[in-house]
Write an enzyme that holds these catalytic residues in place. Sequence first.
Site, PDB file in Angstrom:
ATOM      1  N   ARG A  53     -56.235 -40.122 -26.957  1.00 15.41           N
ATOM      2  CA  ARG A  53     -55.431 -40.944 -26.432  1.00 15.41           C
ATOM      3  C   ARG A  53     -54.295 -40.965 -25.103  1.00 15.41           C
ATOM      4  O   ARG A  53     -53.717 -39.591 -24.843  1.00 15.41           O
ATOM      5  CB  ARG A  53     -54.301 -41.841 -27.010  1.00 15.41           C
ATOM      6  CG  ARG A  53     -54.527 -41.563 -28.886  1.00 15.41           C
ATOM      7  CD  ARG A  53     -53.510 -42.049 -30.050  1.00 15.41           C
ATOM      8  NE  ARG A  53     -54.026 -41.800 -31.368  1.00 15.41           N
ATOM      9  CZ  ARG A  53     -54.367 -43.218 -32.131  1.00 15.41           C
ATOM     10  NH1 ARG A  53     -54.999 -43.993 -31.325  1.00 15.41           N
ATOM     11  NH2 ARG A  53     -55.687 -42.936 -33.253  1.00 15.41           N
TER      12      ARG A  53
ATOM     13  N   ARG B 141     -58.804 -44.876 -33.133  1.00 17.88           N
ATOM     14  CA  ARG B 141     -58.553 -45.838 -34.026  1.00 17.88           C
ATOM     15  C   ARG B 141     -57.844 -46.666 -32.685  1.00 17.88           C
ATOM     16  O   ARG B 141     -56.584 -46.119 -32.599  1.00 17.88           O
ATOM     17  CB  ARG B 141     -57.940 -45.829 -35.617  1.00 17.88           C
ATOM     18  CG  ARG B 141     -58.021 -46.937 -36.684  1.00 17.88           C
ATOM     19  CD  ARG B 141     -59.329 -47.322 -36.584  1.00 17.88           C
ATOM     20  NE  ARG B 141     -59.818 -46.347 -37.502  1.00 17.88           N
ATOM     21  CZ  ARG B 141     -60.358 -46.446 -38.589  1.00 17.88           C
ATOM     22  NH1 ARG B 141     -59.201 -46.852 -39.636  1.00 17.88           N
ATOM     23  NH2 ARG B 141     -60.223 -45.555 -39.518  1.00 17.88           N
TER      24      ARG B 141
ATOM     25  N   ARG C  65     -44.777 -34.394 -41.729  1.00 21.85           N
ATOM     26  CA  ARG C  65     -44.002 -35.234 -41.724  1.00 21.85           C
ATOM     27  C   ARG C  65     -44.510 -37.011 -42.836  1.00 21.85           C
ATOM     28  O   ARG C  65     -43.631 -36.928 -42.820  1.00 21.85           O
ATOM     29  CB  ARG C  65     -44.053 -35.564 -40.529  1.00 21.85           C
ATOM     30  CG  ARG C  65     -43.801 -36.674 -40.007  1.00 21.85           C
ATOM     31  CD  ARG C  65     -44.329 -37.491 -38.692  1.00 21.85           C
ATOM     32  NE  ARG C  65     -45.331 -38.112 -38.749  1.00 21.85           N
ATOM     33  CZ  ARG C  65     -46.374 -38.509 -38.354  1.00 21.85           C
ATOM     34  NH1 ARG C  65     -47.024 -37.265 -36.778  1.00 21.85           N
ATOM     35  NH2 ARG C  65     -47.260 -38.794 -37.828  1.00 21.85           N
TER      36      ARG C  65
ATOM     37  N   ASN D  24     -45.927 -49.983 -39.260  1.00 25.32           N
ATOM     38  CA  ASN D  24     -46.400 -49.286 -39.701  1.00 25.32           C
ATOM     39  C   ASN D  24     -47.296 -49.438 -40.905  1.00 25.32           C
ATOM     40  O   ASN D  24     -48.235 -49.415 -41.907  1.00 25.32           O
ATOM     41  CB  ASN D  24     -45.443 -47.484 -40.436  1.00 25.32           C
ATOM     42  CG  ASN D  24     -44.930 -46.710 -40.047  1.00 25.32           C
ATOM     43  OD1 ASN D  24     -45.624 -46.503 -38.890  1.00 25.32           O
ATOM     44  ND2 ASN D  24     -44.237 -46.010 -39.770  1.00 25.32           N
TER      45      ASN D  24
ATOM     46  N   TYR E 215     -42.565 -38.020 -29.137  1.00 23.12           N
ATOM     47  CA  TYR E 215     -43.490 -37.890 -30.180  1.00 23.12           C
ATOM     48  C   TYR E 215     -43.116 -35.976 -29.634  1.00 23.12           C
ATOM     49  O   TYR E 215     -42.953 -35.010 -28.530  1.00 23.12           O
ATOM     50  CB  TYR E 215     -44.448 -37.491 -29.678  1.00 23.12           C
ATOM     51  CG  TYR E 215     -45.892 -39.140 -29.997  1.00 23.12           C
ATOM     52  CD1 TYR E 215     -44.736 -39.879 -30.646  1.00 23.12           C
ATOM     53  CD2 TYR E 215     -46.687 -38.664 -30.218  1.00 23.12           C
ATOM     54  CE1 TYR E 215     -45.234 -41.283 -31.084  1.00 23.12           C
ATOM     55  CE2 TYR E 215     -47.245 -40.361 -31.393  1.00 23.12           C
ATOM     56  CZ  TYR E 215     -46.890 -40.959 -31.296  1.00 23.12           C
ATOM     57  OH  TYR E 215     -46.794 -42.494 -31.543  1.00 23.12           O
TER      58      TYR E 215
ATOM     59  N   HIS F 186     -44.261 -34.205 -34.869  1.00 20.20           N
ATOM     60  CA  HIS F 186     -46.340 -34.397 -34.311  1.00 20.20           C
ATOM     61  C   HIS F 186     -46.596 -33.035 -34.401  1.00 20.20           C
ATOM     62  O   HIS F 186     -47.813 -32.681 -34.326  1.00 20.20           O
ATOM     63  CB  HIS F 186     -46.332 -35.455 -33.581  1.00 20.20           C
ATOM     64  CG  HIS F 186     -48.215 -35.214 -33.161  1.00 20.20           C
ATOM     65  ND1 HIS F 186     -48.613 -34.895 -32.338  1.00 20.20           N
ATOM     66  CD2 HIS F 186     -48.616 -36.683 -33.300  1.00 20.20           C
ATOM     67  CE1 HIS F 186     -49.121 -35.820 -32.416  1.00 20.20           C
ATOM     68  NE2 HIS F 186     -49.732 -36.334 -32.967  1.00 20.20           N
TER      69      HIS F 186
ATOM     70  N   HIS G 283     -60.571 -34.296 -31.172  1.00 17.97           N
ATOM     71  CA  HIS G 283     -59.100 -34.617 -31.566  1.00 17.97           C
ATOM     72  C   HIS G 283     -58.588 -33.419 -30.920  1.00 17.97           C
ATOM     73  O   HIS G 283     -56.901 -33.569 -30.871  1.00 17.97           O
ATOM     74  CB  HIS G 283     -58.566 -35.033 -33.246  1.00 17.97           C
ATOM     75  CG  HIS G 283     -57.189 -35.038 -33.576  1.00 17.97           C
ATOM     76  ND1 HIS G 283     -56.734 -33.790 -34.491  1.00 17.97           N
ATOM     77  CD2 HIS G 283     -56.644 -36.319 -33.329  1.00 17.97           C
ATOM     78  CE1 HIS G 283     -55.474 -34.625 -34.339  1.00 17.97           C
ATOM     79  NE2 HIS G 283     -55.859 -35.955 -33.308  1.00 17.97           N
TER      80      HIS G 283
END
Length: 747
Positions: A428, A458, A617, A96, A521, A645, A488
Site C-alpha cells: 500500500r 484489499r 491490537r 471500521n 501507524y 502496527h 505482504h
Amino acid sequence: MKYKSFSPDELEYDPIAEQKKRRGKKVANLKKNEVLKEKGLHKDLSSSSLKIFGPDYFFNYEMSWLKFNERVLAEAMNPKNKLLERVKFIGIVCSNLDEFFQKRVGGLKRQQLAGVNTLSVDGQSASDQLKVIRHEVMNMIETYRGCFFNELLPALAEKGIKIKEYDELSDYQKKVSDRYFTKQIYPIVTPLAVDESHPFPFISNQSLSFAIELQHPKTKEKHFARLKIPANRPRLIQVHRRGNKVVLVPIEDLIRTKIDEFFPGMKVLSAHMFRVTRNASLDRNEEEADDLLETIEDELRERKFAEIVRLELDASMPKHIKKYLIKNLNINWNDVYEMNGTIGLVDALQITNLSGFPRLKSKHWTPVQHPVLRHEIDEERPSIFEVIKQGDFMVHHPYHSFELTTQQFVEEAAKDPQVLAIKQTLYRTSKDSPLMHSLMHAAEEGKQVAVLVEIKARFDEERNITWAQKLENCGVHVAYGIPGLKIHTKLTMVVREEASGLKTYCHIGTGNYHPDTAQLYEDLGLFTCNETIASDVTDVFNLLTGYAPEQTFEKLMVAPRHLRKQITGLIEFETEEAKNGRPARIIAKMNSLEDPVIIQKLYEASQAGVQIDIIVRGVCRLIPGKEGLSENIRIFSIIGRFLEHSRMYYFHHGGQHLYSIGSADLMHRNLDARVEAITPIEAPALKRYLQFVFNVYLRDNVQRWQLNTDGSYTKLTKKKGEKKVSTHKVLMNHMKDSLSPIPAELR
C-alpha cells in the site's frame, strides 16, 4: 416499473432463494470454491496435528474483531481525551464497521449463500455468526450514536462548533446556504425516478441517498425517486466562521429543505436517507487466470455490483418505503439497520479537520530525525549509505521521521550515480507517493529498478494497478507476485558499486511504504548492509520475480514455506527449556493472533511453565489465563492516538535473547497464504531498544487493556503510588529527549 405502495402481505420475498434461483451455475461454482478453500485449511491444520476444537479453546474471530472496535469506541467515550479526538474515534469506529461488513460479513454471507456447512474453529456456522454479529452491532450502534449525539455534539456546541439544521440558521446564514446550494449542489445532483421507463437505479457502495415518495397533485399517483447526495462535496458545509466559532449545516439537511426544487409540479410526501454497504469478499481463481492483472480488474468491476450486505436507513422512513427498498435492493430484514437521525457518521472525521481549535485536539506531534542522520544546518547531510555502513540502525515510526529515513533511502538511491539497482515491494502507498516518483526517476536514469506490486491488497487494488502502469511506462520492471499468495513483506534493497565491489543495502520493515499512514501507524524498520541478510533479501526478490520454489534462507524467516516451521520451533524450544527447569520466556507484539496451530503450541508452552506476554491490537482467538490450559499467558492491547502496527518477537532461547521484527502476524493467512519476511535484530543496542519498548508496553497503565478468560477486556489503570505510563507519550518524550546527545540504545 411504476412505483406503488406495498402492504405487508404483498411482500412475501426470500432474497436468498431468489439469488440462488437466478444464479444457478454461479452459486454451484461458489460452493465448490468455498469447500475447496475450507478443505485446504483443514489440510494445513491436520498436517500440523491440531488436536483442539471448539469454544473451550478459541474465541470467535468476528466477536474478537468487534471487541477491538469496542476498545476504539471506549476512546471516543473517554472524557479524559480531547473533544475532537473523541469525535475522531467515532469516525474510526464507523469506518471500521464499514470494512467489517464489506470483508467479514460479506465473506460469511457468501458461505451462507453457497451452502458451506464447515464450522469455524470455535465451532460456529456462518449463520450462527451472522446472528451474533447483528446483535453485537446493534448494541454498538446504540452506544456510539448515543455518545455522539448526546455527549459530543452538545460539548462541541459549547466550544463554538455548532451543527445546525437549516431552519435553525440566521437569515444571513440561510443566504449563505442558499447560495451554496444554487452554485455548488443543484447543478451536480441527478434525481432518478422509478417508473415504466426508468428501472430502479444502481446504488453504489457507501453512498448516501434519499428515498423520496412523490405524488402527482392531479392524478394522485404516487412515484418513487432516488436522489444521491454528492460525495464530492463536504458532508458539513461551513456557513459561518468568526474566530473560534463556526456554524456547520449538514448537506443532507440543505438538500432536504430544497428538495421541491428537484421535482417541480410534484408533491414530495417524504424524503428519508439510506446507505448501502456492498460485499468486498469476492471469489477469484488466480491459479486458472491467464492474466492476474486482468483478473483483479474484473474483480473491481464485479465488486461495484456485488451483493448488498447492509442497509442503513432512517428509522422514521415510512414502512412501505422500507419494504420497497428491501425488495429492490434484494436483501432481507436481517441486513437492515435502522437509526434515528442522520446516518453515515464516518463523516464525523470531517469535524476533526476543522482549522483552529488547537485546545480541542491532541498536541501536534512532529516526528524527529533519527540521531544517526542528524547534522548541523551548515553541515552537508550525511549519506544514508555511509551511515548504514557504520552499523545497523532501526527507525521507529511515527516517532522517527519517515521522510528523513525510509523515504530518503529511496530518494538518495535514485540520485546516486553509484547505485546500479533498486528493488522494492509495494503493498500500500499514498495517492501521490514520493517513493514511487523516485523509483520512476531512477529507471529513467538507467538504473535497474524492479517493483513487486501487490495488486490484491484489499481496497488498494485500483491505486496499485495505476502505480504499476505508471512504473512500467517509465521503464520499471513490474511483477505482480505469485498466484494464490499476497506479497505482504516490506522490503527495499539497493545495490551500489563501491571501491570494494558491489554492496547491498536493505530496509526491512513492519509497515507499508506509505508516507501518510507513517504519520499515524506505529511501525519499525531495520536498515542494514549485513551480507547474510542482504543475500537473503536478494533471494526473496528472486523468489518473487523468478522461479525458485526450493529457495532457502540463512537468517530471514520467510513465509509461506519456512516461517510457520521456524516460529513453531522457537515456541517448542521454550517449551522444552521450561520442562527441564530452565528459564523460558516469550514476548510478542502483533496486529492479530488467529492461527489455531500456533495457539495450540502456545497453550502447550504455557502448560510447561513458559511465561508468555502478547500484545495484540486487534483479533485474538487465544483464551488466556484459563486453568489447565493457559495460566501463564497474558494478552494485552494498546489503543491510543497511534495505530499499533509493528510486529515484534522475543524468545529467551537459552539466554541468547532472540529479537526479531517483520511483516507477519501469527495468522493462517500470514503463515500460509502470503509472502512475509521477519528479520533478526542482532546489534546489542537495538536489542536493548526493543526490550525497552516491550517494557513500556507491559508497564502501560493508561492505554493498556487486558483480555480476560471470558473474552471481555479490562482497562488497566494506574495504581496508587505508580508512575503514570502512557505508551505513546513515553515514546514521544523519549525521542524528544534523545535529540542531544545521541542515545546509545538507538545505535
